[in-house]
Design a protein around this motif. Structure first.
Motif, mmCIF file in Angstrom:
data_model
loop_
_atom_site.group_PDB
_atom_site.id
_atom_site.type_symbol
_atom_site.label_atom_id
_atom_site.label_comp_id
_atom_site.label_asym_id
_atom_site.label_seq_id
_atom_site.Cartn_x
_atom_site.Cartn_y
_atom_site.Cartn_z
ATOM 1 N N VAL A 62 39.659 32.657 31.305
ATOM 2 C CA VAL A 62 40.814 32.397 30.449
ATOM 3 C C VAL A 62 41.105 33.604 29.561
ATOM 4 O O VAL A 62 42.252 33.972 29.350
ATOM 5 C CB VAL A 62 40.587 31.135 29.581
ATOM 6 N N MET A 63 40.059 34.254 29.061
ATOM 7 C CA MET A 63 40.273 35.318 28.076
ATOM 8 C C MET A 63 40.739 36.617 28.701
ATOM 9 O O MET A 63 41.613 37.284 28.171
ATOM 10 C CB MET A 63 39.022 35.525 27.233
ATOM 11 N N THR A 64 40.139 37.032 29.813
ATOM 12 C CA THR A 64 40.510 38.334 30.370
ATOM 13 C C THR A 64 40.970 38.217 31.816
ATOM 14 O O THR A 64 41.204 39.223 32.459
ATOM 15 C CB THR A 64 39.318 39.298 30.338
ATOM 16 N N ARG A 65 41.058 36.990 32.325
ATOM 17 C CA ARG A 65 41.362 36.773 33.744
ATOM 18 C C ARG A 65 40.331 37.441 34.644
ATOM 19 O O ARG A 65 40.592 37.698 35.814
ATOM 20 C CB ARG A 65 42.752 37.326 34.109
ATOM 21 N N GLY A 66 39.194 37.750 34.089
ATOM 22 C CA GLY A 66 38.131 38.354 34.894
ATOM 23 C C GLY A 66 38.461 39.736 35.406
ATOM 24 O O GLY A 66 37.938 40.173 36.416
ATOM 25 N N PHE A 67 39.331 40.443 34.685
ATOM 26 C CA PHE A 67 39.674 41.783 35.137
ATOM 27 C C PHE A 67 38.556 42.764 34.848
ATOM 28 O O PHE A 67 37.791 42.602 33.895
ATOM 29 C CB PHE A 67 40.961 42.269 34.462
ATOM 30 N N GLY A 68 38.489 43.774 35.666
ATOM 31 C CA GLY A 68 37.598 44.910 35.428
ATOM 32 C C GLY A 68 36.154 44.504 35.240
ATOM 33 O O GLY A 68 35.608 43.743 36.031
ATOM 34 N N GLU A 69 35.601 44.985 34.155
ATOM 35 C CA GLU A 69 34.182 44.823 33.898
ATOM 36 C C GLU A 69 33.767 43.381 33.660
ATOM 37 O O GLU A 69 32.596 43.056 33.765
ATOM 38 C CB GLU A 69 33.800 45.637 32.659
ATOM 39 N N SER A 70 34.717 42.531 33.304
ATOM 40 C CA SER A 70 34.300 41.195 32.872
ATOM 41 C C SER A 70 34.211 40.208 34.025
ATOM 42 O O SER A 70 33.985 39.024 33.813
ATOM 43 C CB SER A 70 35.277 40.674 31.818
ATOM 44 N N LYS A 71 34.378 40.661 35.257
ATOM 45 C CA LYS A 71 34.352 39.741 36.392
ATOM 46 C C LYS A 71 32.935 39.196 36.616
ATOM 47 O O LYS A 71 31.995 39.957 36.760
ATOM 48 C CB LYS A 71 34.839 40.466 37.642
ATOM 49 N N THR A 72 32.832 37.861 36.649
ATOM 50 C CA THR A 72 31.508 37.263 36.858
ATOM 51 C C THR A 72 31.396 36.770 38.302
ATOM 52 O O THR A 72 32.369 36.766 39.043
ATOM 53 C CB THR A 72 31.292 36.064 35.923
ATOM 54 N N PHE A 73 30.201 36.332 38.622
ATOM 55 C CA PHE A 73 29.909 35.864 39.970
ATOM 56 C C PHE A 73 30.891 34.791 40.442
ATOM 57 O O PHE A 73 31.464 34.886 41.522
ATOM 58 C CB PHE A 73 28.477 35.301 39.982
ATOM 59 N N VAL A 74 31.099 33.781 39.597
ATOM 60 C CA VAL A 74 31.947 32.660 40.018
ATOM 61 C C VAL A 74 33.416 33.086 40.089
ATOM 62 O O VAL A 74 34.138 32.685 41.011
ATOM 63 C CB VAL A 74 31.759 31.450 39.089
ATOM 64 N N ILE A 75 33.862 33.918 39.156
ATOM 65 C CA ILE A 75 35.254 34.398 39.212
ATOM 66 C C ILE A 75 35.460 35.159 40.515
ATOM 67 O O ILE A 75 36.452 34.963 41.223
ATOM 68 C CB ILE A 75 35.570 35.300 37.997
ATOM 69 N N GLN A 76 34.490 35.996 40.845
ATOM 70 C CA GLN A 76 34.546 36.756 42.088
ATOM 71 C C GLN A 76 34.648 35.826 43.298
ATOM 72 O O GLN A 76 35.485 36.018 44.180
ATOM 73 C CB GLN A 76 33.269 37.608 42.170
ATOM 74 N N THR A 77 33.805 34.796 43.306
ATOM 75 C CA THR A 77 33.801 33.850 44.428
ATOM 76 C C THR A 77 35.148 33.148 44.556
ATOM 77 O O THR A 77 35.720 33.062 45.642
ATOM 78 C CB THR A 77 32.690 32.794 44.229
ATOM 79 N N VAL A 78 35.656 32.646 43.427
ATOM 80 C CA VAL A 78 36.928 31.917 43.449
ATOM 81 C C VAL A 78 38.054 32.847 43.900
ATOM 82 O O VAL A 78 38.917 32.471 44.688
ATOM 83 C CB VAL A 78 37.213 31.305 42.061
ATOM 84 N N LYS A 79 38.049 34.093 43.425
ATOM 85 C CA LYS A 79 39.093 35.051 43.815
ATOM 86 C C LYS A 79 39.032 35.348 45.306
ATOM 87 O O LYS A 79 40.059 35.360 45.985
ATOM 88 C CB LYS A 79 38.946 36.351 43.023
ATOM 89 N N LEU A 80 37.824 35.581 45.816
ATOM 90 C CA LEU A 80 37.684 35.878 47.242
ATOM 91 C C LEU A 80 38.199 34.709 48.076
ATOM 92 O O LEU A 80 38.893 34.888 49.065
ATOM 93 C CB LEU A 80 36.218 36.138 47.598
ATOM 94 N N ALA A 81 37.847 33.497 47.653
ATOM 95 C CA ALA A 81 38.189 32.326 48.456
ATOM 96 C C ALA A 81 39.674 32.012 48.402
ATOM 97 O O ALA A 81 40.299 31.768 49.429
ATOM 98 C CB ALA A 81 37.380 31.126 47.994
ATOM 99 N N PHE A 82 40.236 32.009 47.188
ATOM 100 C CA PHE A 82 41.592 31.482 47.056
ATOM 101 C C PHE A 82 42.661 32.559 46.943
ATOM 102 O O PHE A 82 43.806 32.328 47.312
ATOM 103 C CB PHE A 82 41.657 30.517 45.872
ATOM 104 N N ASP A 83 42.329 33.740 46.416
ATOM 105 C CA ASP A 83 43.349 34.787 46.310
ATOM 106 C C ASP A 83 43.344 35.696 47.536
ATOM 107 O O ASP A 83 44.380 36.159 47.979
ATOM 108 C CB ASP A 83 43.131 35.639 45.049
ATOM 109 N N PHE A 84 42.159 35.975 48.059
ATOM 110 C CA PHE A 84 42.079 36.918 49.180
ATOM 111 C C PHE A 84 41.771 36.238 50.512
ATOM 112 O O PHE A 84 41.591 36.920 51.516
ATOM 113 C CB PHE A 84 41.032 37.999 48.882
ATOM 114 N N ASN A 85 41.702 34.885 50.493
ATOM 115 C CA ASN A 85 41.442 34.134 51.725
ATOM 116 C C ASN A 85 40.221 34.622 52.489
ATOM 117 O O ASN A 85 40.250 34.767 53.704
ATOM 118 C CB ASN A 85 42.660 34.167 52.644
ATOM 119 N N LYS A 86 39.173 34.939 51.770
ATOM 120 C CA LYS A 86 37.955 35.341 52.468
ATOM 121 C C LYS A 86 36.929 34.233 52.277
ATOM 122 O O LYS A 86 35.978 34.364 51.509
ATOM 123 C CB LYS A 86 37.436 36.666 51.898
ATOM 124 N N MET A 87 37.152 33.134 52.949
ATOM 125 C CA MET A 87 36.302 31.970 52.780
ATOM 126 C C MET A 87 34.873 32.260 53.209
ATOM 127 O O MET A 87 33.925 31.817 52.566
ATOM 128 C CB MET A 87 36.887 30.825 53.604
#
Lengths: 293, 318
Positions: free
Chosen positions: B261-286
């Protein structure tokens, strides 16, 4: 004969030192408590002050300054109407009602079966529930999404309801602990009177589970009210938004309008604060039993 | 730290062998009818269906997706063996998220120590005890998105933090959330603010169940507060500290809400779960996202197992 005297002297020395240090220790103790209170309150207080300010005051004023008019509620009106907070509270209440009722009924029945019946594969069933506690919901969310989608529940309010009911194994444990404490002789007495197993559950067991129900309702209620992840993934439609996701959407349209965003945040925090003040003791108990059992 | 529901719990580890050995059911005095045999299953049905549908089916699917190149949409998926796992451990940008977890882990350590300190001093008589207890616990109950907004305002330029620092005469002019060196410190600070109260209340609850006689005996012996803590309090609440450590580790790996919510997980603040959710739903890499989730699950199971080895299941008497 010297031993007791030296011990006595050492004791006195310690006492004197302690007497000297005590005021210092007490001062430090209260200083640390006050410092912690400021750290907790200050971020919340500034948000509250901001929520009462006008746009002009925001542009000109200092963050820590008080609002000119303490009863300027226009930001709350904007947040409530334009931010669709009313619908959000409605959706959250709907999800809360069904998921909590479901958790209590399903959890207590499962606990009743495990505690009061012997049946084949009982150990397997208990093990299945136990192993599931080790699987953090966040790791399987991507795959859970596909299951929800396959059931045709995506973007309905039933998706979060089923997920909150289905992931709650904690409730089963809490109920199990309480049922274990209910004497079996009560069941037997009812059975002799001709009661079937469901009547025993309904008239003997369930009424005695009240403290456990209170614990489950509190823990579950707070989890559901505050959850962001599940509604964000499963209920993307704005009209299905819960308070978490609707508040999240404030960031877009209200951009840098911190006075409106603050009002939205305060609107979401106030119900929690009121319930906390009213139910303090139960809430603490709920969390200690919920975590240790 | 995440909340209670997602963490592993301090329950006795199931013995796998127990499952194989079908319970020697109490020998029935009379022939058990079919209806009687089905009764317990009727009570369990709903719970079991939900358990299988929302825990076991997803876990099984997740493991099978992780060996494919599925995009999450198309009907066909190819088996690619361990390619996803190899990619995960060789692409530095994917591996980086573990480094971010270290910030939250450090924050969790601070959180446990501070919670122990406040729980200890509030176990003894203190003025306004309940007020302080409430103040320390309340942040834990606040909605995560609201917390994120409160702290966006706190850290923003000219926000609460800058104003307080200016009041104290400092004008650091930092971008608390924009500076890649600072962003994770700021964000993990928020997680201390938010979750301290839970640890504090758990510790306090455990400490208050220590028999008063022990404290009285210690007082007669003239023990200092530190001695009381080390030899009476700490050993009595060891199981709860063990649980907190586990929750801290698995929580640090599964941080999502606040940075999202605070940084949208941009740059340095990307965490494991944000990365997973982005890969799955934004980049379609299930496939790749599932491999990440499997790794996360494996780490958490491993940590839980190690903890059970180190701290055998002796519960605090309550």
């Amino acid at each position: 004969m010297t031993a007791p005297t030296t011990a006595r002297a050492a004791f006195d020395r310690r006492e004197r030192r302690a007497a000297l240090l005590r005021p210092v220790a007490v001062t430090l103790k209260y200083l640390s408590l006050v410092a912690a209170s400021i750290v907790v309150l200050l971020p919340l207080l500034t948000i509250f002050l901001t929520s009462l300010k006008t746009e002009q005051e925001m542009a000109a004023g200092d963050t820590l300054s008080p609002p000119r008019n303490w009863f300027n509620l226009s930001n709350y009106a904007t947040a409530f109407t334009k931010g669709e907070m009313l619908a959000a509270f409605g959706n959250t209440a709907f999800i809360l009602l069904f998921s909590i009722t479901g958790t209590v009924v399903i959890g207590s029945m499962a606990a009743y079966a495990i505690e009061r019946f012997t049946f084949r594969f009982k150990k397997l069933v208990v093990a299945a529930f136990l192993v599931a506690t080790l699987v953090p919901a966040v790791t399987t969310q991507v795959a859970t999404f596909k299951v929800v989608d396959a059931l045709g529940l995506f973007d309905t309010r039933w998706a979060p309801i089923l997920l909150y009911m289905g992931t709650d194994i904690v409730a089963i444990y809490i109920f199990q602990q309480f049922i274990r404490g209910i004497p079996v002789s009560l069941d037997e007495a009812a059975r002799i009177d001709g009661a079937g197993s469901f009547k025993i559950y309904r008239t003997v067991i369930f009424p005695l589970l009240k403290p456990a129900v209170a614990t489950v309702v509190i823990i579950k209620g707070i989890t559901v009210y505050n959850d962001f992840y599940i509604p964000f993934l499963y209920n993307p439609s704005p009209e299905l938004g819960t308070i978490s996701t609707s508040l999240f959407r404030f960031k877009g349209p209200f951009g840098a309008h911190w006075e409106t965003i603050s009002a939205g945040a305060v609107l979401v925090i106030v119900p929690t604060l009121v319930l906390f003040l009213v139910l303090q003791r139960f809430i603490y108990n709920g969390f200690t039993t919920g975590a240790a059992k | 730290m995440t909340d209670l529901k997602s963490g592993p719990r301090a329950e006795p580890a199931p013995v796998p062998a127990a499952a194989a050995r079908t319970p020697a059911a109490a020998p029935p005095a009379r022939r058990v009818s079919w209806a009687d045999r089905l009764t317990p299953w009727a009570y369990l049905a709903a719970a079991l269906v939900l358990l299988v549908a929302f825990t076991y089916v997803p876990v099984a699917n997740m493991i099978s997706y992780s060996f494919t190149d599925w995009d999450g949409v198309s009907p066909d998926r190819d088996f690619v063996g361990v390619d996803n796992y190899v990619e995960l451990f060789t692409r530095p940008d994917l591996f980086h998220v573990f480094f971010v977890s270290l910030f939250y882990l450090a924050a969790a350590a601070v959180q446990i120590v501070v919670a122990l300190y406040f729980a200890t001093i509030l176990t003894f008589r203190t003025r306004f005890r309940n007020l302080f207890k409430g103040l320390l616990f309340f942040p834990y109950l606040i909605n995560g998105v609201a917390v994120a907004f409160v702290f966006l305002y706190f850290f923003k330029e000219g926000g609460t933090l800058d104003s307080v620092l200016a009041l104290l005469g400092a004008h650091p002019g930092q971008l608390w959330l924009g500076d890649p060196d600072l962003v994770n410190v700021s964000l993990s600070g928020v997680s201390v603010w938010r979750f301290l109260g839970l640890n504090f209340v758990l510790f306090l609850g455990a400490m208050q169940s220590i028999p008063a006689e022990l404290h009285e005996a210690a007082e007669l012996d003239g023990a200092t507060r530190w001695q009381v803590f080390r030899s009476i309090i700490a050993p009595s609440i060891r199981p709860i500290i063990g649980l907190s450590v586990i929750l801290a580790i698995s929580g640090s790996l599964s941080v999502f809400e606040i940075p999202f919510v605070m940084t949208r997980g941009f740059g340095e603040s990307k965490t494991f779960v944000i990365q997973t959710v982005k890969l799955a739903f934004d980049f379609n890499k299930m496939g790749l996202a599932s491999a990440m989730a499997v790794v996360l699950l494996a780490i958490i199971l491993l940590i839980t197992w190690v903890q059970r080895r180190l701290v055998p299941d002796e519960r605090a008497d309550r």
